[in-house]
Structures are given as C-alpha cells and as structure tokens.
Design a protein around this motif. Structure first.
Motif, PDB file in Angstrom:
ATOM      1  N   ARG A  92       0.827  -1.201   0.000  1.00 16.65           N
ATOM      2  CA  ARG A  92       0.000   0.000   0.000  1.00 16.65           C
ATOM      3  C   ARG A  92       0.866   1.258   0.000  1.00 16.65           C
ATOM      4  O   ARG A  92       0.553   2.232  -0.676  1.00 16.65           O
ATOM      5  CB  ARG A  92      -0.921   0.005   1.223  1.00 16.65           C
ATOM      6  N   ASN A  93       1.948   1.249   0.755  1.00 12.81           N
ATOM      7  CA  ASN A  93       2.832   2.405   0.780  1.00 12.81           C
ATOM      8  C   ASN A  93       3.504   2.607  -0.580  1.00 12.81           C
ATOM      9  O   ASN A  93       3.712   3.735  -1.019  1.00 12.81           O
ATOM     10  CB  ASN A  93       3.895   2.249   1.869  1.00 12.81           C
ATOM     11  N   TYR A  94       3.827   1.515  -1.259  1.00 15.27           N
ATOM     12  CA  TYR A  94       4.481   1.626  -2.564  1.00 15.27           C
ATOM     13  C   TYR A  94       3.564   2.237  -3.610  1.00 15.27           C
ATOM     14  O   TYR A  94       3.980   3.065  -4.421  1.00 15.27           O
ATOM     15  CB  TYR A  94       4.954   0.244  -3.046  1.00 15.27           C
ATOM     16  N   GLU A  95       2.305   1.848  -3.593  1.00 12.12           N
ATOM     17  CA  GLU A  95       1.411   2.254  -4.671  1.00 12.12           C
ATOM     18  C   GLU A  95       0.849   3.659  -4.513  1.00 12.12           C
ATOM     19  O   GLU A  95       0.305   4.222  -5.448  1.00 12.12           O
ATOM     20  CB  GLU A  95       0.252   1.258  -4.819  1.00 12.12           C
ATOM     21  N   THR A  96       0.956   4.239  -3.303  1.00 13.17           N
ATOM     22  CA  THR A  96       0.397   5.564  -3.093  1.00 13.17           C
ATOM     23  C   THR A  96       1.139   6.592  -3.937  1.00 13.17           C
ATOM     24  O   THR A  96       2.353   6.533  -4.104  1.00 13.17           O
ATOM     25  CB  THR A  96       0.429   5.965  -1.604  1.00 13.17           C
ATOM     26  N   THR A  97       0.409   7.556  -4.477  1.00 11.37           N
ATOM     27  CA  THR A  97       1.020   8.570  -5.337  1.00 11.37           C
ATOM     28  C   THR A  97       1.720   9.656  -4.536  1.00 11.37           C
ATOM     29  O   THR A  97       2.483  10.436  -5.093  1.00 11.37           O
ATOM     30  CB  THR A  97      -0.052   9.214  -6.239  1.00 11.37           C
ATOM     31  N   ASP A  98       1.442   9.721  -3.233  1.00 15.12           N
ATOM     32  CA  ASP A  98       2.067  10.755  -2.403  1.00 15.12           C
ATOM     33  C   ASP A  98       3.415  10.245  -1.908  1.00 15.12           C
ATOM     34  O   ASP A  98       3.563   9.831  -0.772  1.00 15.12           O
ATOM     35  CB  ASP A  98       1.141  11.129  -1.238  1.00 15.12           C
ATOM     36  N   LYS A  99       4.408  10.283  -2.790  1.00 17.55           N
ATOM     37  CA  LYS A  99       5.731   9.775  -2.439  1.00 17.55           C
ATOM     38  C   LYS A  99       6.574  10.817  -1.700  1.00 17.55           C
ATOM     39  O   LYS A  99       7.685  10.536  -1.261  1.00 17.55           O
ATOM     40  CB  LYS A  99       6.478   9.330  -3.708  1.00 17.55           C
ATOM     41  N   LYS A 100       6.071  12.061  -1.628  1.00 17.44           N
ATOM     42  CA  LYS A 100       6.850  13.133  -1.001  1.00 17.44           C
ATOM     43  C   LYS A 100       6.838  13.040   0.520  1.00 17.44           C
ATOM     44  O   LYS A 100       7.687  13.589   1.195  1.00 17.44           O
ATOM     45  CB  LYS A 100       6.288  14.493  -1.432  1.00 17.44           C
ATOM     46  N   ASN A 101       5.846  12.336   1.041  1.00 17.98           N
ATOM     47  CA  ASN A 101       5.717  12.239   2.495  1.00 17.98           C
ATOM     48  C   ASN A 101       6.616  11.124   3.004  1.00 17.98           C
ATOM     49  O   ASN A 101       6.355   9.947   2.779  1.00 17.98           O
ATOM     50  CB  ASN A 101       4.251  11.966   2.866  1.00 17.98           C
ATOM     51  N   ASP A 102       7.678  11.501   3.699  1.00 16.53           N
ATOM     52  CA  ASP A 102       8.608  10.515   4.238  1.00 16.53           C
ATOM     53  C   ASP A 102       8.214  10.055   5.635  1.00 16.53           C
ATOM     54  O   ASP A 102       8.883   9.220   6.228  1.00 16.53           O
ATOM     55  CB  ASP A 102      10.031  11.097   4.278  1.00 16.53           C
ATOM     56  N   GLY A 103       7.124  10.635   6.174  1.00 13.51           N
ATOM     57  CA  GLY A 103       6.710  10.283   7.514  1.00 13.51           C
ATOM     58  C   GLY A 103       5.775   9.090   7.524  1.00 13.51           C
ATOM     59  O   GLY A 103       5.700   8.310   6.577  1.00 13.51           O
ATOM     60  N   GLU A 104       5.020   8.940   8.594  1.00 16.86           N
ATOM     61  CA  GLU A 104       4.108   7.814   8.760  1.00 16.86           C
ATOM     62  C   GLU A 104       2.903   7.993   7.856  1.00 16.86           C
ATOM     63  O   GLU A 104       2.245   9.031   7.875  1.00 16.86           O
ATOM     64  CB  GLU A 104       3.674   7.720  10.227  1.00 16.86           C
ATOM     65  N   THR A 105       2.593   6.985   7.045  1.00 18.41           N
ATOM     66  CA  THR A 105       1.444   7.054   6.154  1.00 18.41           C
ATOM     67  C   THR A 105       0.190   6.542   6.861  1.00 18.41           C
ATOM     68  O   THR A 105       0.257   5.983   7.967  1.00 18.41           O
ATOM     69  CB  THR A 105       1.678   6.203   4.897  1.00 18.41           C
ATOM     70  N   CYS A 106      -0.957   6.685   6.190  1.00 13.87           N
ATOM     71  CA  CYS A 106      -2.202   6.169   6.767  1.00 13.87           C
ATOM     72  C   CYS A 106      -2.138   4.655   6.896  1.00 13.87           C
ATOM     73  O   CYS A 106      -2.759   4.069   7.792  1.00 13.87           O
ATOM     74  CB  CYS A 106      -3.397   6.599   5.917  1.00 13.87           C
ATOM     75  N   TYR A 107      -1.371   4.001   6.019  1.00 20.99           N
ATOM     76  CA  TYR A 107      -1.253   2.541   6.092  1.00 20.99           C
ATOM     77  C   TYR A 107      -0.370   2.119   7.266  1.00 20.99           C
ATOM     78  O   TYR A 107      -0.634   1.105   7.914  1.00 20.99           O
ATOM     79  CB  TYR A 107      -0.715   2.003   4.766  1.00 20.99           C
ATOM     80  N   ASP A 108       0.676   2.886   7.527  1.00 21.85           N
ATOM     81  CA  ASP A 108       1.479   2.631   8.723  1.00 21.85           C
ATOM     82  C   ASP A 108       0.620   2.785   9.975  1.00 21.85           C
ATOM     83  O   ASP A 108       0.701   1.982  10.910  1.00 21.85           O
ATOM     84  CB  ASP A 108       2.664   3.604   8.806  1.00 21.85           C
ATOM     85  N   LYS A 109      -0.196   3.820   9.968  1.00 21.69           N
ATOM     86  CA  LYS A 109      -1.011   4.111  11.152  1.00 21.69           C
ATOM     87  C   LYS A 109      -2.022   3.001  11.423  1.00 21.69           C
ATOM     88  O   LYS A 109      -2.195   2.568  12.561  1.00 21.69           O
ATOM     89  CB  LYS A 109      -1.729   5.453  10.972  1.00 21.69           C
TER      90      LYS A 109
END
Length: 299
Positions: A92-109
């Motif tokens: 899920r983290n790979y496919e997200t288009t928001d690659k600029k965010n190096d922090g915790e993603t919604c999938y990490d959360k």
C-alpha cells in the motif's frame, strides 16, 4: 470435514459433506448455515451431526473434480480486512502517489492502530464461486488478486468455518487516493470464494494455514507466491469483534482476513489469465480472468 455446494444432474444446487478421505455425501440441507442451525438444535457439534446423517449412507460415486462446484455459501455480505500483514502495508505504501511524504502514512497508522481496517467487499450478487470468471475493472491499469483466508461467521460473531477468498484489487485507483477504496475493491465479479468451507472445529491451528497463489498466462505459470497465516498481525476474534461492533451482521457473512501475497509491482492481470489460490485443508479456488468492457450509454 469440508462442506461444498454443487449442481446435480438436474441443475439443482446440492449441499454436501466431504470427508477427510474425499468421500462426498449429499446432505438434506439447502445452505451451509442450515447445518449449523440443525446441529445446534440437536445439541451436537456440526461434525457429529453430519456423521449421524451420513452413517450407513452411500457416498456419491463421483470425484470432487467431476462436480460443477458453486460458491460454498451464498454469503449475504463479504467484508474484508486491510493491512493486516506487513507485506500488505509495504504494498500500500508503494502504490500511493504521495511519495513526497517521508513520515508515517495512513497505512502505517492502521497497521499499528488498535482499530483495524474493515470494509464492505461484496454482496451475494457480486460474489462468484470456483471456475467462474472474475472481471477486470475497465478504468484501471494495475489489477491484482489478493489471496485471503475467509472466516464464515454467525450474526453473533462465532467463527463456524474457513474458506478461501480472492479480494480483487485495483492498485492504481487505491494508490491515487485512499478515499477511492470502494471503487478499487467493489465491482461486478470482483470477489470469489470457495471451493469449500472447512468446519472450524476440524482445524487444530487456524494460524497455520499455508496459502499459495498461482497465476497462469497462456497456460504458463507467471506468478507463484506463498504465505502463512502465522504472519497475520491480528487475531481472527479481534477482526470479528470490530466487524460486529454496533453493526448488523447476518448469519453466513464472510470476513476476509487480509493478504500477505502481493505479485511483483510491475505485474497486472490480463484478460484470459487464470488465478489459483490453494489452502490444502480447504482446496483450490480457481477463476479465469475476463475483461469487463464498459458499455456506452446512449441517451
């Protein structure tokens, strides 16, 4: 012991028990849940109740491979859990288009949160069984199967059986925006379950199911990956408890528990592919892949 449904020679659906030595015994029921109801009424476990029914009876003189199998249960609803395996979170983290965010993603959360991701995946009219086609969504260019263990539950949340599920997914649609999840998950023939239901009382350790997914193209094996339910981060009862919390759930609902098998990132399904998902204790769920051509609406 497993439970199947098939079409007999008169094109009537039949519920049957499959014993561990692969003998098939037709049962006088119309639905998997009838077994659960009747066993409870008789004060017996489902296995003991079935054994009483088939004792002294002749088995069907056919092999399982000769039968026209149907969905083992006409589930009123199929729900699914997301990001329950580490590999799913990574995908899920790979496919997200928001690659600029190096922090915790919604999938990490959600992977680390107390509350799991649970969403409505399918209904009886959108769900297909063994050997029926699953469709490719016409507005997606990146689609994959998601092989999952499915829990068959009662309205109270009791797990009465285990089956195999294919949670077809559009990685590009969900990756564009998580709010597009329903469109990335739900369309015609976007879910398959089967080929059987393994009665829960016959499973010694449900956290030791080996799941293998194979994808064939032009009769050539192009993807083969395996995982084990021991890799699951959450417990089944935990997932079920969130599904039924303040929710109306129907007897025979299926809850898919997430996937740890994700094809390579450069892979997408194509028309005429064939997907096989195997859990040895349950069987092999096989479905051809077909394109779903969008019809032009003329006003």
């Amino acid at each position: 012991m497993r439970i199947i449904r098939y079409l007999n020679d008169y094109s009537n659906p039949v519920v049957a028990a499959v014993t561990d030595d692969n003998k098939i015994y037709p049962l006088p029921m119309n639905d998997f849940m009838d077994i659960i109801y009747e066993a409870k009424h008789a004060g017996l476990t489902p296995v003991n109740y079935i054994n009483e029914l088939i004792t002294g009876k002749e088995s069907l003189q056919k092999d399982l491979s000769e039968l026209n199998l149907l969905v083992p249960i006409v589930a009123p609803e199929v729900w699914a859990s997301g990001v329950t395996y580490e590999k799913s979170r990574e995908a899920r983290n790979y496919e997200t288009t928001d690659k600029k965010n190096d922090g915790e993603t919604c999938y990490d959360k959600v992977y680390n949160a107390e509350r799991p991701e649970i969403f409505l995946k399918s209904t009886s009219t959108r769900t297909v069984g063994p050997n029926e086609p699953v469709y490719l969504r016409s507005d997606s260019n990146w689609q994959i199967p998601e092989p999952e263990l499915g829990l068959v539950i009662t309205k109270e949340g009791q797990i009465v059986g285990y089956t195999i599920g294919n949670d077809m997914s559009c990685r590009d649609i969900e990756g564009e925006n998580p709010l597009y999840l329903p469109q990335a998950k739900i369309w015609k023939n976007s879910c398959s379950i089967g080929p059987a239901i393994r009665l829960s009382e016959t499973v010694a350790n449900p956290y030791n199911f080996q799941i293998t997914c194979r994808i064939y193209r032009n009769d050539q094996l192009v993807v083969e990956e395996s995982a084990n339910t021991r890799q699951l981060k959450r417990k089944y009862d935990e997932l079920v408890s969130f599904l039924i919390r303040d929710n109306k759930v129907f007897d025979g609902t299926v809850l898919l528990t997430g996937t740890s098998i994700v094809p390579p990132n450069n892979f997408t399904l194509q028309d005429e592919d064939r997907i096989e998902i195997e859990i040895p204790e349950i069987g092999v769920l096989s479905n051809p892949v077909k394109s779903l051509v969008q019809k032009t609406v003329v006003n």
